[in-house]
Design an enzyme around this catalytic site. Structure first.
Site, short mmCIF file in Angstrom:
data_model
loop_
_atom_site.label_atom_id
_atom_site.label_comp_id
_atom_site.label_asym_id
_atom_site.label_seq_id
_atom_site.Cartn_x
_atom_site.Cartn_y
_atom_site.Cartn_z
N ASN A 89 -18.58 80.48 -62.77
CA ASN A 89 -18.26 81.85 -63.14
C ASN A 89 -18.63 82.83 -62.03
O ASN A 89 -19.25 82.44 -61.03
CB ASN A 89 -18.97 82.21 -64.46
CG ASN A 89 -18.09 83.06 -65.35
OD1 ASN A 89 -17.31 83.88 -64.88
ND2 ASN A 89 -18.23 82.88 -66.65
N HIS A 119 -39.10 78.59 -47.19
CA HIS A 119 -39.74 78.92 -45.93
C HIS A 119 -41.17 78.39 -45.95
O HIS A 119 -41.76 78.19 -47.01
CB HIS A 119 -39.74 80.43 -45.71
CG HIS A 119 -38.39 80.97 -45.39
ND1 HIS A 119 -37.89 80.97 -44.11
CD2 HIS A 119 -37.42 81.49 -46.17
CE1 HIS A 119 -36.67 81.49 -44.12
NE2 HIS A 119 -36.37 81.80 -45.37
N ALA A 162 -29.99 80.76 -70.24
CA ALA A 162 -29.79 81.94 -69.42
C ALA A 162 -31.12 82.48 -68.90
O ALA A 162 -32.12 82.46 -69.62
CB ALA A 162 -29.07 83.01 -70.22
N THR A 167 -37.79 74.80 -61.87
CA THR A 167 -38.65 74.42 -60.75
C THR A 167 -38.88 72.92 -60.67
O THR A 167 -39.39 72.43 -59.66
CB THR A 167 -40.02 75.11 -60.88
OG1 THR A 167 -40.64 74.68 -62.09
CG2 THR A 167 -39.87 76.63 -60.87
N ARG A 185 -35.77 71.09 -76.42
CA ARG A 185 -35.17 70.16 -77.37
C ARG A 185 -34.34 69.12 -76.63
O ARG A 185 -33.96 69.30 -75.48
CB ARG A 185 -34.34 70.87 -78.43
CG ARG A 185 -33.02 71.41 -77.98
CD ARG A 185 -32.33 72.17 -79.10
NE ARG A 185 -31.31 71.34 -79.72
CZ ARG A 185 -30.28 71.80 -80.37
NH1 ARG A 185 -30.14 73.10 -80.52
NH2 ARG A 185 -29.40 71.00 -80.89
#
Length: 189
Positions: A89, A119, A162, A167, A185
């Site tokens: 999108n 970095h 959303a 990570t 879940r």
């Protein structure tokens, strides 16, 4: 040094030092990516033309079943691999130097960021970059405004909520949400 040398180093996970010939190649390739995405985002493009520009950007054929809504941003492009029947999108940003692989039938929501470089934390080496790939499995849905960080693999059939910040790896058939994203879940058909 050429693109193939840089891709070899990136895909091997080698640090790219800020003052190296490989860093210079990265910047040169980035200028091409900025030009191509500028063309892509400069006005309405027919879906076939979008795929042509994505082929130029990635240097690989893009299947006719792939749909990308502009604007789309990539500051490198040559380390993106797209499967079939993918929908990306508008507003997505792919920092793909470390490698971005998106499996078949995956959906990428508005404004998703895929970042494959870190970095160096040491101030004296802050310009050095550490690449790590992002691998998105088959039939994955990444919700709007999510960010996926370097080195993450998202398993088949998973959903990233959303605005989540991913990570760590996401197991297949899982829903993850939050910052940092955590499994809330499991999914079954």
């Amino acid at each position: 040094m050429e693109l193939d040398d840089l891709l070899g180093a990136l895909n091997a996970g080698r640090t790219i030092t800020g003052d190296s010939p490989l860093h210079e190649v990265m910047h040169r390739v980035s200028q091409d990516a900025l030009r191509i995405t500028g063309d892509l985002n400069g006005g309405y493009q027919e879906p076939e033309r979008v795929r042509e520009l994505l082929t130029q950007l990635t240097g690989k054929p893009v299947d006719e079943s792939v749909t990308v809504f502009a604007p789309f941003y990539s500051d490198f492009g040559k380390n993106i691999t797209l499967g079939k029947r993918i929908f990306i999108n508008s507003g997505c940003k792919f920092q793909d130097q470390g490698g971005v692989v998106i499996g078949d039938d995956s959906l990428i929501g508005h404004n998703v960021v895929l970042a494959t470089l870190n970095h160096d934390l040491a101030p004296s080496r802050r310009a050095d970059m550490h690449p790590a790939p992002i691998v998105i499995g088959r039939n994955v849905w990444i919700g709007s405004n999510a960010t996926v960080l370097p080195g993450v693999t998202i398993g088949d059939n998973s959903v990233v909520g959303a605005a989540s910040v991913v990570t760590k790896d996401v197991p297949e058939n899982s829903v993850v949400v939050g910052s940092p994203a955590r499994v809330v879940r499991s999914l079954t058909d």
